[in-house]
Structure formats: structure tokens, C-alpha cells
Design an enzyme around this catalytic site. Sequence first.
Site, PDB file in Angstrom:
ATOM      1  N   ASP A   1      -7.317  -8.862   5.520  1.00 18.10           N
ATOM      2  CA  ASP A   1      -8.357  -8.761   6.546  1.00 18.10           C
ATOM      3  C   ASP A   1      -8.974  -7.369   6.628  1.00 18.10           C
ATOM      4  O   ASP A   1      -8.430  -6.383   6.124  1.00 18.10           O
ATOM      5  CB  ASP A   1      -7.759  -9.068   7.920  1.00 18.10           C
ATOM      6  CG  ASP A   1      -6.844  -7.944   8.424  1.00 18.10           C
ATOM      7  OD1 ASP A   1      -5.941  -7.542   7.677  1.00 18.10           O
ATOM      8  OD2 ASP A   1      -7.051  -7.459   9.547  1.00 18.10           O
TER       9      ASP A   1
ATOM     10  N   ASP B   1       0.867  -1.185   0.000  1.00 13.28           N
ATOM     11  CA  ASP B   1       0.000   0.000   0.000  1.00 13.28           C
ATOM     12  C   ASP B   1       0.906   1.238   0.000  1.00 13.28           C
ATOM     13  O   ASP B   1       1.286   1.737  -1.052  1.00 13.28           O
ATOM     14  CB  ASP B   1      -0.916  -0.091   1.225  1.00 13.28           C
ATOM     15  CG  ASP B   1      -1.905   1.051   1.323  1.00 13.28           C
ATOM     16  OD1 ASP B   1      -1.988   1.850   0.381  1.00 13.28           O
ATOM     17  OD2 ASP B   1      -2.600   1.165   2.350  1.00 13.28           O
TER      18      ASP B   1
HETATM   19  P1  IMP Z   1       1.952  -0.699   3.734  1.00 14.94           P
HETATM   20  O1  IMP Z   1       2.940  -0.902   4.839  1.00 14.94           O
HETATM   21  O2  IMP Z   1       1.256   0.643   3.830  1.00 14.94           O
HETATM   22  O3  IMP Z   1       2.524  -0.939   2.351  1.00 14.94           O
HETATM   23  O4  IMP Z   1       0.780  -1.715   3.965  1.00 14.94           O
HETATM   24  C1  IMP Z   1       0.992  -3.084   3.855  1.00 14.94           C
HETATM   25  C2  IMP Z   1       0.087  -3.859   4.779  1.00 14.94           C
HETATM   26  O5  IMP Z   1      -1.109  -3.157   5.072  1.00 14.94           O
HETATM   27  C3  IMP Z   1      -0.347  -5.149   4.123  1.00 14.94           C
HETATM   28  O6  IMP Z   1       0.540  -6.199   4.399  1.00 14.94           O
HETATM   29  C4  IMP Z   1      -1.724  -5.367   4.715  1.00 14.94           C
HETATM   30  O7  IMP Z   1      -1.623  -6.068   5.931  1.00 14.94           O
HETATM   31  C5  IMP Z   1      -2.248  -3.977   4.998  1.00 14.94           C
HETATM   32  N1  IMP Z   1      -3.131  -3.470   3.920  1.00 14.94           N
HETATM   33  C6  IMP Z   1      -2.854  -2.509   3.015  1.00 14.94           C
HETATM   34  N2  IMP Z   1      -3.885  -2.286   2.182  1.00 14.94           N
HETATM   35  C7  IMP Z   1      -4.843  -3.167   2.560  1.00 14.94           C
HETATM   36  C8  IMP Z   1      -6.167  -3.461   2.046  1.00 14.94           C
HETATM   37  O8  IMP Z   1      -6.678  -2.872   1.064  1.00 14.94           O
HETATM   38  N3  IMP Z   1      -6.833  -4.460   2.691  1.00 14.94           N
HETATM   39  C9  IMP Z   1      -6.326  -5.141   3.756  1.00 14.94           C
HETATM   40  N4  IMP Z   1      -5.105  -4.896   4.256  1.00 14.94           N
HETATM   41  C10 IMP Z   1      -4.358  -3.926   3.663  1.00 14.94           C
END
Ligand code: IMP
Length: 190
Positions: free
Chosen positions: A171, A115
Site C-alpha cells: 500500500d 525493507d
Molecule cells: P521493514 O520492517 O522495514 O522490513 O518493512 C516491512 C514492511 O514495511 C512491509 O511489510 C510493508 O508493509 C512496508 N514496506 C516496506 N517497503 C515498502 C514499499 O516499498 N511499499 C509499500 N510498503 C512497504
Amino acid sequence: MDELLTKKENAIYVGNEKFIPFISEEKIQLRIAQLGKQLTEDYKGKLPIFIGILNGSFLFLSDLIRNIELKCEVDFFKLSSYGDKKISSGNVKLLKELNADINDRHIVIVEDIVDTGLSINYIENLIRMNKPASIKVVTLLAKPKSIKYDVKIDYIGFEIPNEFVIGYGLDYAQKYRNLRSIYILSEGKN
Ligand code: IMP
């Protein structure tokens, strides 16, 4: 408490939020087979370690390695999740360390979704401290419009819009990981 997954016309309702079918089980499995084939070619002659980021990557990792036709090893990091929220808190907490000695090893980090890129960035920095032979990143989903950190993703299953998704390991407040396909939050309410 409603223990059943409330499905109406194939949509999943979480309170009054509606999630609609987005990526089918068939499409997911087809893409994972392609990724497995690619990784098998790219790691020929090597003994990679696939490092899953828990909890979200557990289904993807288990399907992915069954499509790898090489000897390989598996280990896990566990990071804190978003909790009950749909957006990143901007913090990560390490809840489980690796067991494997990764010095001089070929590492493939396996994520469910990138994300903002915060989690991958954090994990890559941790791994780099142990001086592996190489590091690559494979993620089932990526939200390119949301990425804020400088991360290089080597293999992407699907690029998706900047919307919240659930299912196939992903989730919402720890639930819905057991859905076989991926659902996306839709604008319309029930
Ligand atoms: P980041 O650290 O912002 O890249 O987010 C990564 C983590 O956030 C992933 O491993 C997920 O656990 C969670 N995440 C990000 N987007 C989503 C989504 O749309 N649905 C569910 N979990 C998400």
C-alpha cells in the site's frame, strides 16, 4: 475525492508522484508457482504453518498456499504499517496475535516485502519464544540495500532496488493494494 485509479500510459499517479509498471501479474504468478514447488519439496512429510504478516502479505499468502501441494495451516500476525509515509518509522506495534499453538511446529513466515528487516526481526523473536520446531522466512520482495537488521531470508521472490513500490498487497497510505501487478515510484513527474 478521486475514487478511480488514475492511469495514463500504464502509469499510476498518486498526487504528482508517478508509479510505473515494474513486475507484471504474469511474472508474479510464475515466481509464486516456483516458490510453491520449492516449499512443497522442502516441507514434504511435515505439516507447516504459514504465518502471514498483515496487511501486506494477504494476496501473496493466498496465492502461495494455492501452489503448495501439502496439508498446511495458516495464521496471521498484524503489525502497524508505515501509516501515510514511504519510510519506516523504526517502530512496530503488534495489532493482532497468533491463534495457533506454534510450540514444536514448522513455521513459515510470509512477508510481502523486507525493507529494513525490522518487522521480520520482531516477528521472529516473538515466534522463537514459543519454541517452534523450525522457522523459515519467505518474502515476495526484498530490498537488499535497505536491510539493517540481522535477518535470514530463506526464500525471496524478487530482489528489488531501494525504491517505494505499490500494488499486489503493498500500500501507499492503505491504498493501491488491489493492483494486480507491482508499480515502482519513478523519478519523473507527470
Ligand atoms: P521493514 O520492517 O522495514 O522490513 O518493512 C516491512 C514492511 O514495511 C512491509 O511489510 C510493508 O508493509 C512496508 N514496506 C516496506 N517497503 C515498502 C514499499 O516499498 N511499499 C509499500 N510498503 C512497504
